[in-house]
Write an enzyme that holds these catalytic residues in place. Structure first.
Site, PDB file in Angstrom:
ATOM      1  N   SER A 199       0.865  -1.180   0.000  1.00 45.78           N
ATOM      2  CA  SER A 199       0.000   0.000   0.000  1.00 45.78           C
ATOM      3  C   SER A 199       0.899   1.225   0.000  1.00 45.78           C
ATOM      4  O   SER A 199       2.123   1.113   0.167  1.00 45.78           O
ATOM      5  CB  SER A 199      -0.938   0.013   1.210  1.00 45.78           C
TER       6      SER A 199
ATOM      7  N   LEU B 159      -3.411   1.568   7.070  1.00 45.09           N
ATOM      8  CA  LEU B 159      -3.829   2.679   6.212  1.00 45.09           C
ATOM      9  C   LEU B 159      -3.172   2.624   4.839  1.00 45.09           C
ATOM     10  O   LEU B 159      -2.032   2.171   4.689  1.00 45.09           O
ATOM     11  CB  LEU B 159      -3.501   4.024   6.870  1.00 45.09           C
TER      12      LEU B 159
ATOM     13  N   HIS C  55       3.575  -4.989   2.903  1.00 46.42           N
ATOM     14  CA  HIS C  55       3.044  -5.584   4.130  1.00 46.42           C
ATOM     15  C   HIS C  55       3.471  -7.033   4.295  1.00 46.42           C
ATOM     16  O   HIS C  55       3.784  -7.468   5.409  1.00 46.42           O
ATOM     17  CB  HIS C  55       1.508  -5.526   4.121  1.00 46.42           C
TER      18      HIS C  55
ATOM     19  N   LEU D  56       5.073 -10.724   2.104  1.00 46.30           N
ATOM     20  CA  LEU D  56       5.450 -11.621   1.011  1.00 46.30           C
ATOM     21  C   LEU D  56       5.361 -13.020   1.589  1.00 46.30           C
ATOM     22  O   LEU D  56       5.930 -13.294   2.651  1.00 46.30           O
ATOM     23  CB  LEU D  56       6.875 -11.323   0.514  1.00 46.30           C
TER      24      LEU D  56
ATOM     25  N   TYR E 151      16.201 -10.061   2.390  1.00 51.30           N
ATOM     26  CA  TYR E 151      15.819  -8.817   1.731  1.00 51.30           C
ATOM     27  C   TYR E 151      17.033  -8.020   1.270  1.00 51.30           C
ATOM     28  O   TYR E 151      16.956  -7.297   0.269  1.00 51.30           O
ATOM     29  CB  TYR E 151      14.929  -7.988   2.658  1.00 51.30           C
TER      30      TYR E 151
END
Length: 202
Positions: free
Chosen positions: A92, A106, A117, A119, A163
């Site tokens: 988002s 939000l 948010h 994976l 990551y």
């Protein structure tokens, strides 16, 4: 036309198997596409199995999955094998330098940061590199969205090397905690890849 179909490298990968005699239609062996609210249950089943067994908490509950897939489906990406969801990312937009608790629920339509948010990969498809491949395709896709400057996420310590291999940099401890769980915030500079954007077909 969806956002994905307008981006050359985001077109679904169609690797069709031979069509059995008498069948007119087959599903593509491998396909990447944005998700919709209709995918929410499949998404949540994969997420619940992946996270509950490890940390005891899901990044997104089912109603939150539906919430983000309704508000900003273009910031999601699913990997389907023969029509079955095997891995996904949900994001988002966010409008501040660092994440806070509001970022968990939000979507800020005028933001320039994509908050990733979650994976997750289905258990039968793990240890095959699918998470890394999906993240690579997702970041390529974000480079074609002119309003996106960077992508951020938070993860537990043991996931930091994963990551980092995708190009994310550690920003420091996150102010967000969930029960006893603490997180590291990481960032990927999407807008900094101007050369790649010019040569990506966007």
């Amino acid at each position: 036309m969806s956002v994905v179909s307008a981006v050359p490298f985001m077109k679904p990968l169609h690797m069709r198997s031979p069509v059995p005699q008498g069948r007119r239609h087959t599903l593509p062996a491998s396909e990447f596409r944005v998700l919709s609210p209709e995918d929410a249950i499949s998404v949540f089943e994969i997420e619940r199995e992946a996270f509950i067994s490890v940390s005891g908490e899901c990044p997104l509950h089912l109603d939150e999955v539906r919430h983000f897939l309704t508000l900003c489906p273009e910031l999601s990406l699913g990997w389907f094998e023969e029509g079955r969801l095997v891995a996904f990312i949900i994001g988002s937009l966010w409008d501040q330098e660092r994440l806070n608790f509001d970022a968990l629920t939000l979507h800020k339509p005028h933001g320039t940061t994509v908050h990733i948010h979650v994976l997750a990969v289905h258990r039968t498809f793990r240890q095959q590199g699918k998470g890394s491949i999906l993240m690579w395709r997702y970041l390529q896709y974000l480079r074609c969205l002119p309003y996106v400057r960077r992508a951020v996420l938070m993860c537990e310590d043991f996931l930091v090397p994963f990551y980092q291999k995708s190009g994310f940099k550690v920003q420091g401890p996150s102010e967000i905690t969930v029960g006893p769980l603490t997180f590291i915030e990481m960032m990927y500079p999407v807008r900094g890849h101007a050369f790649m954007r010019r040569n990506s077909g966007c």
